[in-house]
Design a protein around this motif. Structure first.
Motif, PDB file in Angstrom:
ATOM      1  N   ASN A 112      78.392  45.274  40.094  1.00 10.11           N
ATOM      2  CA  ASN A 112      78.262  44.514  38.847  1.00 10.11           C
ATOM      3  C   ASN A 112      77.383  43.306  39.133  1.00 10.11           C
ATOM      4  OD1 ASN A 112      78.658  43.192  36.462  1.00 10.11           O
ATOM      5  ND2 ASN A 112      80.879  43.391  36.503  1.00 10.11           N
ATOM      6  N   LYS A 113      76.346  43.040  38.252  1.00 12.03           N
ATOM      7  CA  LYS A 113      75.382  41.966  38.448  1.00 12.03           C
ATOM      8  C   LYS A 113      76.056  40.620  38.318  1.00 12.03           C
ATOM      9  CE  LYS A 113      70.631  42.144  38.283  1.00 12.03           C
ATOM     10  NZ  LYS A 113      69.891  42.039  39.220  1.00 12.03           N
ATOM     11  N   GLU A 114      76.913  40.513  37.437  1.00  8.07           N
ATOM     12  CA  GLU A 114      77.599  39.259  37.193  1.00  8.07           C
ATOM     13  C   GLU A 114      78.455  38.889  38.400  1.00  8.07           C
ATOM     14  OE1 GLU A 114      80.850  38.431  34.082  1.00  8.07           O
ATOM     15  OE2 GLU A 114      79.050  39.045  32.982  1.00  8.07           O
ATOM     16  N   ARG A 115      79.105  39.795  38.965  1.00  8.83           N
ATOM     17  CA  ARG A 115      79.934  39.555  40.139  1.00  8.83           C
ATOM     18  C   ARG A 115      79.053  39.179  41.321  1.00  8.83           C
ATOM     19  NH1 ARG A 115      84.375  44.320  40.258  1.00  8.83           N
ATOM     20  NH2 ARG A 115      85.646  43.558  38.582  1.00  8.83           N
ATOM     21  N   GLU A 163      78.263  35.528  41.073  1.00 14.85           N
ATOM     22  CA  GLU A 163      79.441  34.723  41.382  1.00 14.85           C
ATOM     23  C   GLU A 163      79.650  34.665  42.900  1.00 14.85           C
ATOM     24  OE1 GLU A 163      83.072  36.013  39.529  1.00 14.85           O
ATOM     25  OE2 GLU A 163      82.156  35.918  37.557  1.00 14.85           O
TER      26      GLU A 163
END
Length: 171
Positions: free
Chosen positions: A153-156, A159
């Motif tokens: 996941n790109k968002e992860r 983060e």
């Protein structure tokens, strides 16, 4: 006067008869002395000497027998002492051999125990190394799965990068 009876008549010996008897007796004594007395005395003295030598021989044989018995007793005592000494030496040798065998057995047992300890330690170290390898392999595999999951996941991902940058500045 001497009276002899021959049948029914009495005989009166006369002086002539007594004279001839005396002469015959003296001649007989002379002949016995000349021819028989010496051999008889020689035989008696020879017999006496034989008895004396037999007694001496018997006495010497008795003394020799006593000496032999004393020697036999001495030899028997020496043999017994030697036998006792040999038995004592044999016992001491047996005890020494038993002590040496016990010592050898204890030494061999201690050596075998040390070998077993070394083998156990080496097996333990090998098992620990294998366990560490498996743990590290599993840790890498788990970390890989977690990272794949996190990085899918790109968002992860963003983060995670921010968190790592924050951690790096603090240290």
């Amino acid at each position: 006067m001497i009276l002899l009876s021959a049948g029914s008549e009495l005989i009166n010996p006369g002086i002539g008869l007594i004279f001839w008897m005396l002469v015959t007796f003296v001649i007989l004594l002379i002949l016995l002395k000349k021819y028989a007395w010496k051999p008889i005395l020689g035989a008696v003295s020879e017999r006496e000497e034989g008895i004396r030598s037999a007694l001496l021989s018997a006495d010497m044989a008795r003394k020799e027998m006593q000496n032999l018995q004393a020697d036999n007793k001495r030899i028997l005592q020496e043999a017994r002492a030697e036998r006792d000494l040999m038995l004592k030496e044999a016992r001491e040798m047996r005890e020494k051999m038993i002590a040496e065998s016990k010592l050898d057995a204890q030494t061999e047992g201690a050596r075998m125990i040390e070998q077993a300890k070394t083998a156990i330690e080496s097996e333990k170290n090998a098992a620990m190394a294998q366990l560490k390898e498996q743990v590290s392999s599993l840790s890498v595999e788990i970390a890989e799965r977690i990272l794949r999951d996190e990085l899918s996941n790109k968002e992860r991902q963003m983060e995670l990068v921010d968190r790592m940058l924050g951690d790096a500045k603090l240290n």
